[in-house]
Design a protein around this motif. Structure first.
Motif, mmCIF file in Angstrom:
data_model
loop_
_atom_site.group_PDB
_atom_site.id
_atom_site.type_symbol
_atom_site.label_atom_id
_atom_site.label_comp_id
_atom_site.label_asym_id
_atom_site.label_seq_id
_atom_site.Cartn_x
_atom_site.Cartn_y
_atom_site.Cartn_z
ATOM 1 N N ALA A 24 0.815 -1.211 0.000
ATOM 2 C CA ALA A 24 0.000 0.000 0.000
ATOM 3 C C ALA A 24 0.854 1.269 0.000
ATOM 4 N N LEU A 25 1.974 1.261 0.696
ATOM 5 C CA LEU A 25 2.844 2.440 0.715
ATOM 6 C C LEU A 25 3.697 2.538 -0.541
ATOM 7 N N ASP A 26 3.743 1.472 -1.308
ATOM 8 C CA ASP A 26 4.537 1.468 -2.533
ATOM 9 C C ASP A 26 3.701 1.720 -3.782
ATOM 10 N N GLU A 27 2.395 1.832 -3.620
ATOM 11 C CA GLU A 27 1.503 2.078 -4.752
ATOM 12 C C GLU A 27 1.485 3.568 -5.082
ATOM 13 N N PHE A 49 -1.467 18.000 3.509
ATOM 14 C CA PHE A 49 -1.257 16.576 3.784
ATOM 15 C C PHE A 49 -2.396 16.068 4.668
ATOM 16 N N THR A 50 -2.715 16.822 5.693
ATOM 17 C CA THR A 50 -3.790 16.452 6.616
ATOM 18 C C THR A 50 -5.122 16.352 5.884
ATOM 19 N N LYS A 51 -5.389 17.310 5.023
ATOM 20 C CA LYS A 51 -6.647 17.314 4.278
ATOM 21 C C LYS A 51 -6.763 16.056 3.402
ATOM 22 N N VAL A 52 -5.685 15.699 2.729
ATOM 23 C CA VAL A 52 -5.687 14.499 1.878
ATOM 24 C C VAL A 52 -5.873 13.253 2.741
ATOM 25 N N PHE A 53 -5.161 13.196 3.855
ATOM 26 C CA PHE A 53 -5.239 12.021 4.726
ATOM 27 C C PHE A 53 -6.647 11.857 5.299
ATOM 28 N N LYS A 60 -8.649 2.688 5.365
ATOM 29 C CA LYS A 60 -7.387 2.923 4.668
ATOM 30 C C LYS A 60 -6.435 3.745 5.547
ATOM 31 N N GLN A 61 -6.989 4.712 6.287
ATOM 32 C CA GLN A 61 -6.172 5.476 7.239
ATOM 33 C C GLN A 61 -5.545 4.534 8.265
ATOM 34 N N ASP A 62 -6.358 3.619 8.778
ATOM 35 C CA ASP A 62 -5.867 2.662 9.774
ATOM 36 C C ASP A 62 -4.765 1.776 9.198
ATOM 37 N N ASP A 63 -4.932 1.350 7.949
ATOM 38 C CA ASP A 63 -3.899 0.535 7.299
ATOM 39 C C ASP A 63 -2.592 1.306 7.180
ATOM 40 N N VAL A 64 -2.687 2.561 6.768
ATOM 41 C CA VAL A 64 -1.482 3.380 6.607
ATOM 42 C C VAL A 64 -0.819 3.599 7.969
ATOM 43 N N HIS A 65 -1.610 3.898 9.000
ATOM 44 C CA HIS A 65 -1.054 4.045 10.353
ATOM 45 C C HIS A 65 -0.323 2.774 10.771
ATOM 46 N N VAL A 84 2.354 11.017 8.940
ATOM 47 C CA VAL A 84 1.207 10.180 9.294
ATOM 48 C C VAL A 84 1.156 9.981 10.797
ATOM 49 N N ASN A 85 2.302 9.704 11.418
ATOM 50 C CA ASN A 85 2.349 9.488 12.851
ATOM 51 C C ASN A 85 2.001 10.758 13.632
ATOM 52 N N ALA A 86 2.300 11.919 13.055
ATOM 53 C CA ALA A 86 1.926 13.183 13.684
ATOM 54 C C ALA A 86 0.402 13.349 13.718
ATOM 55 N N LEU A 87 -0.282 12.684 12.794
ATOM 56 C CA LEU A 87 -1.740 12.757 12.729
ATOM 57 C C LEU A 87 -2.425 11.698 13.585
ATOM 58 N N ALA A 88 -1.667 10.847 14.237
ATOM 59 C CA ALA A 88 -2.232 9.771 15.036
ATOM 60 C C ALA A 88 -3.240 10.316 16.043
#
Length: 91
Positions: A24-27, A49-53, A60-65, A84-88
């Protein structure tokens, strides 16, 4: 014999599923919205970045986290995962 076949099928499903999630991170289609340039070298500023996330589906957010918590997965995407971790906890 059915038990053996069932176990092999379960292992195959987990192996295939793990590979699909790991990618998923490589797509590029998953990652491109987070970058300001077409070469995907410069991340968007944190507000964008936050808006896109936050526009991503929750699963999908959970998968990326989760992927960003895995050292092997996050290493090639260190800057992305730091954001991403800053948005946790904010999703």
């Amino acid at each position: 014999m059915n038990f053996k076949a069932t176990c092999l099928a379960a292992i195959a499903v987990f192996a295939i599923g793990g590979t699909a999630v790991a990618g998923a991170l490589d797509e590029p289609s998953n990652m491109a919205p987070f970058y300001a340039d077409s070469a995907m070298k410069q991340l968007k500023p944190m507000p964008e970045f936050t808006k896109v996330f936050m526009a991503m589906p929750k699963d999908k957010q959970d998968d990326v986290h989760r992927l960003c918590q895995d050292a092997a997965m996050s290493k090639p995407h260190a800057e992305f995962c730091a954001d991403v971790n800053a948005l946790a906890g904010k999703s």
